[in-house]
Design a protein around this motif. Structure first.
Motif, PDB file in Angstrom:
ATOM      1  N   LYS A  40       0.830  -1.205   0.000  1.00  0.00           N
ATOM      2  CA  LYS A  40       0.000   0.000   0.000  1.00  0.00           C
ATOM      3  C   LYS A  40       0.866   1.257   0.000  1.00  0.00           C
ATOM      4  CE  LYS A  40      -3.789   2.179   2.565  1.00  0.00           C
ATOM      5  NZ  LYS A  40      -4.677   2.069   3.756  1.00  0.00           N
ATOM      6  N   GLU A  41       1.972   1.216   0.729  1.00  0.00           N
ATOM      7  CA  GLU A  41       2.872   2.362   0.794  1.00  0.00           C
ATOM      8  C   GLU A  41       3.551   2.611  -0.551  1.00  0.00           C
ATOM      9  OE1 GLU A  41       7.055   3.488   3.037  1.00  0.00           O
ATOM     10  OE2 GLU A  41       5.624   2.162   4.039  1.00  0.00           O
ATOM     11  N   LYS A  42       3.867   1.547  -1.273  1.00  0.00           N
ATOM     12  CA  LYS A  42       4.576   1.666  -2.548  1.00  0.00           C
ATOM     13  C   LYS A  42       3.660   2.075  -3.696  1.00  0.00           C
ATOM     14  CE  LYS A  42       8.939   0.509  -1.865  1.00  0.00           C
ATOM     15  NZ  LYS A  42      10.101   1.255  -2.392  1.00  0.00           N
ATOM     16  N   ARG A  43       2.424   1.622  -3.684  1.00  0.00           N
ATOM     17  CA  ARG A  43       1.527   1.826  -4.820  1.00  0.00           C
ATOM     18  C   ARG A  43       1.048   3.274  -4.897  1.00  0.00           C
ATOM     19  NH1 ARG A  43      -1.524  -2.391  -4.332  1.00  0.00           N
ATOM     20  NH2 ARG A  43      -0.657  -3.556  -6.090  1.00  0.00           N
ATOM     21  N   LYS A  44       1.198   3.873  -6.075  1.00  0.00           N
ATOM     22  CA  LYS A  44       0.780   5.259  -6.293  1.00  0.00           C
ATOM     23  C   LYS A  44      -0.699   5.355  -6.627  1.00  0.00           C
ATOM     24  CE  LYS A  44       5.393   6.579  -7.887  1.00  0.00           C
ATOM     25  NZ  LYS A  44       6.213   7.044  -9.045  1.00  0.00           N
ATOM     26  N   ASN A  45      -1.231   4.298  -7.244  1.00  0.00           N
ATOM     27  CA  ASN A  45      -2.666   4.234  -7.493  1.00  0.00           C
ATOM     28  C   ASN A  45      -3.089   2.769  -7.467  1.00  0.00           C
ATOM     29  OD1 ASN A  45      -2.701   3.071 -10.334  1.00  0.00           O
ATOM     30  ND2 ASN A  45      -1.442   4.912 -10.657  1.00  0.00           N
ATOM     31  N   GLU A  46      -4.393   2.533  -7.405  1.00  0.00           N
ATOM     32  CA  GLU A  46      -4.874   1.168  -7.192  1.00  0.00           C
ATOM     33  C   GLU A  46      -4.611   0.237  -8.369  1.00  0.00           C
ATOM     34  OE1 GLU A  46      -9.172   0.663  -7.205  1.00  0.00           O
ATOM     35  OE2 GLU A  46      -9.368   2.782  -7.777  1.00  0.00           O
ATOM     36  N   GLU A  48      -1.693   0.325 -10.219  1.00  0.00           N
ATOM     37  CA  GLU A  48      -0.262   0.151 -10.446  1.00  0.00           C
ATOM     38  C   GLU A  48       0.196  -1.236 -10.000  1.00  0.00           C
ATOM     39  OE1 GLU A  48       4.009   2.353  -9.422  1.00  0.00           O
ATOM     40  OE2 GLU A  48       2.214   2.823  -8.259  1.00  0.00           O
ATOM     41  N   ILE A  50       2.858  -3.587  -8.556  1.00  0.00           N
ATOM     42  CA  ILE A  50       4.000  -3.436  -7.657  1.00  0.00           C
ATOM     43  C   ILE A  50       4.681  -4.783  -7.478  1.00  0.00           C
ATOM     44  CG2 ILE A  50       4.735  -2.857  -5.309  1.00  0.00           C
ATOM     45  CD1 ILE A  50       3.850  -0.448  -6.843  1.00  0.00           C
TER      46      ILE A  50
END
Length: 225
Positions: A40-46, A48, A50
């Protein structure tokens, strides 16, 4: 030096390896569990996609066995999980693909759990590789990337193995300087082929804590079919 082997899936693995190697095993690369909240911390949008890089895996990742994922999915064999994995990445299609198994796998992949290293030797195997390569008294390992024609010798250390794995192309061969042991990544897969001159390969695999299948006279590189 030993050349990388592109295995013919029509012939058993043991029929294709150099005569000095008496045994082979298929090592299953572990799944990767990252800490809670990492994704969740790494993802810029739902939307993306990762996936942790090698350094993140080594620093924060934990190995998850195929058997544990098989249990979560209700799969009975490693072959079913391999079919699910390879179908989901597009490596198996048409009559060979198993979309039903891939859908079950997707439904049981929880947040923070990632597929094993695709095409590459797993970072989780590095500490045990150091032990194996040093077990015959060798102090160097040899690496070869046949596609990009890159090869050389390195001192056997975790740091050097990390560097080679981080920079490697999809096809990579590793062996100790004495060539008693060989590891080869396999394209479009989540396994590593391990060769040994010693016939007691099962004992070695168990001692290293590897999840693996020992090859017999009928085992092909397409073992999951």
């Amino acid at each position: 030096m030993l050349e990388y082997i592109w295995f013919d899936d029509e012939l058993p693995i043991l029929k294709q390896i150099p005569v000095e190697y008496t045994s082979a095993a298929i090592l299953f690369s572990p799944f990767i569990q990252m800490p809670e909240g990492w994704e969740k911390e790494k993802r810029k949008n739902e939307y993306e996609h990762i996936y942790p890089n090698d350094e993140e895996v080594r620093e924060n990742g934990k190995a998850v066995s195929w058997k544990k994922v098989m249990s979560s999915c209700g799969f009975q064999t490693h072959a079913e999980l391999a079919l699910a994995l390879m179908t989901s990445i597009g490596a198996l299609r048409d009559e060979y693909g198993r979309e039903d198994l891939a859908e079950v796998l997707h439904a049981n992949i929880n947040e923070g759990l990632f597929y094993p290293s695709e095409d590459h030797i797993s970072n989780f195997h590095i500490p045990s590789l150091v032990k194996v390569f040093r077990s015959d008294g060798a102090n160097q390992f040899y690496y070869s990337e046949p596609i990009v024609k890159n090869s050389g010798f390195q001192e056997i250390t975790e740091a050097n193995l990390q560097t080679v794995l981080d920079d490697a192309a999809a096809e990579l061969m590793l062996t100790d300087k004495k060539m008693d042991f060989v590891l080869m990544s396999v394209y479009d897969s989540f396994i590593t082929v391990f060769l040994a001159k010693d016939e007691n390969i099962n004992e070695l695999v168990q001692r290293m804590g590897w999840e693996a299948m020992i090859c017999d006279e009928g085992t092909h590189i397409s073992w999951y079919r």
